[in-house]
Write an enzyme that holds these catalytic residues in place. Structure first.
Site, PDB file in Angstrom:
ATOM      1  CG  ASP A  92      -2.014  -1.055   1.177  1.00 40.68           C
ATOM      2  OD1 ASP A  92      -1.988  -1.893   0.259  1.00 40.68           O
ATOM      3  OD2 ASP A  92      -2.879  -1.068   2.072  1.00 40.68           O
ATOM      4  CG  ASP A 106      -6.641  -0.064   1.079  1.00 42.91           C
ATOM      5  OD1 ASP A 106      -6.968  -1.243   1.284  1.00 42.91           O
ATOM      6  OD2 ASP A 106      -7.026   0.887   1.799  1.00 42.91           O
ATOM      7  CG  HIS A 140      -8.511   5.129   2.612  1.00 40.53           C
ATOM      8  ND1 HIS A 140      -9.484   4.953   3.583  1.00 40.53           N
ATOM      9  CD2 HIS A 140      -7.971   3.897   2.399  1.00 40.53           C
ATOM     10  CE1 HIS A 140      -9.524   3.681   3.944  1.00 40.53           C
ATOM     11  NE2 HIS A 140      -8.626   3.009   3.231  1.00 40.53           N
ATOM     12  CE  LYS A 172      -4.006  -4.253   1.247  1.00 41.04           C
ATOM     13  NZ  LYS A 172      -4.729  -3.236   2.016  1.00 41.04           N
ATOM     14  CB  CYS A 214      -2.165  -2.880   5.186  1.00 35.91           C
ATOM     15  SG  CYS A 214      -3.830  -2.161   5.120  1.00 35.91           S
TER      16      CYS A 214
HETATM   17 ZN   LIG Z   1      -8.434   0.955   3.172  1.00 39.78          ZN
END
Ligand SMILES: [Zn+2]
Length: 241
Positions: free
Chosen positions: A43, A81, A116, A141, A186
């Site tokens: 991410d 993400d 986000h 994801k 994450c």
């Molecule tokens: Zn997220």
């Protein structure tokens, strides 16, 4: 005074001889990742770096280090993400709730975040300074509206898989090194799920940065240690050239 100077002398002689021995000792212990290992870069996206809507403090500082580390790995996977608009993890999707408050969802506790990484937006893009042309896979994801996914392997419902473990099995990869954002969410969930799926997992801590809300950073390191996730510094990886 005499004792002090003798101690100083002994200490300094020791450090001289240690310094002489160190290069060989270090060379022997550094990790050289092989074909069965992968680096997972979690991410490193515009929303999570300074200027983004859920910026991790100093999240961009790790990018040059991640680029250097990636050169030591044949196999590199990036994660992204990738939420729907009005995703269930957004505070704006819950009337009266603010970012960093929590709600209980069918799959458990969910911290609520500012909007986000909405699919297809600039904020969801991988940071422009990430320079890993040999990365093999980008795994997205959190794309189901009603389920968050901190982990690169399994969504927050604990059962919906992203397919990453299947990819690793097919490729004969049994060891992962995890870097990126954020350490306490994450990165941690990815590393712990790797362990659950039978992979060896190591977090390279200086190539990560944390959010640290509600004591989350210390809690994450504790949970990772309990799950058998190793914690190392980037200097323990043998870098090519
Ligand atoms: Zn997220």
């Amino acid at each position: 005074m005499q004792t002090h100077s003798r101690r100083w002398f002994v200490a300094s002689s020791c450090s001289v001889s240690l310094a002489t021995l160190m290069p060989r000792a270090l060379a022997q212990t550094k990790i050289t990742p092989g074909a069965d290992s992968a680096l997972i870069v979690v991410d490193v996206q515009n929303c999570f770096t300074p200027g983004g809507s859920l910026a991790v403090n100093k999240g961009d500082e790790i990018i040059p280090l991640i680029n250097r580390l990636a050169k030591a790995f044949q196999n590199v996977v990036l994660t992204q993400d990738w939420h729907t608009p009005a995703h269930i993890s957004f505070a704006s999707s819950h009337a009266g709730k603010k970012p960093f408050e929590s709600v209980t969802l069918p799959y458990g506790n969910q911290i609520l975040w500012p909007d986000h990484c909405v699919q297809g937006t600039e904020g969801a893009g991988i940071h422009k300074d990430i320079d890993i042309p040999h990365a093999q896979l980008i795994i997205r994801k959190g794309f189901n509206r009603n389920v968050d996914s901190y982990s690169a392997f399994v969504e927050a419902d604990g059962k919906s898989k992203t397919g990453l473990d299947g990819y690793f099995k097919e490729r004969g990869i049994n060891t992962v090194y995890v870097v990126g954002l954020a350490t306490d969410f994450c990165v941690a969930w990815t590393a712990m799920d790797a362990r659950k799926l039978g992979l060896a997992a190591t977090v390279i801590e200086d190539a990560c940065r944390g959010i640290d809300t509600q004591g989350s950073l210390a809690a994450a390191w504790k949970s990772m240690a309990e799950a058998g996730v190793k914690r190392i510094k980037s200097s323990e990886i043998a870098l090519p050239g």
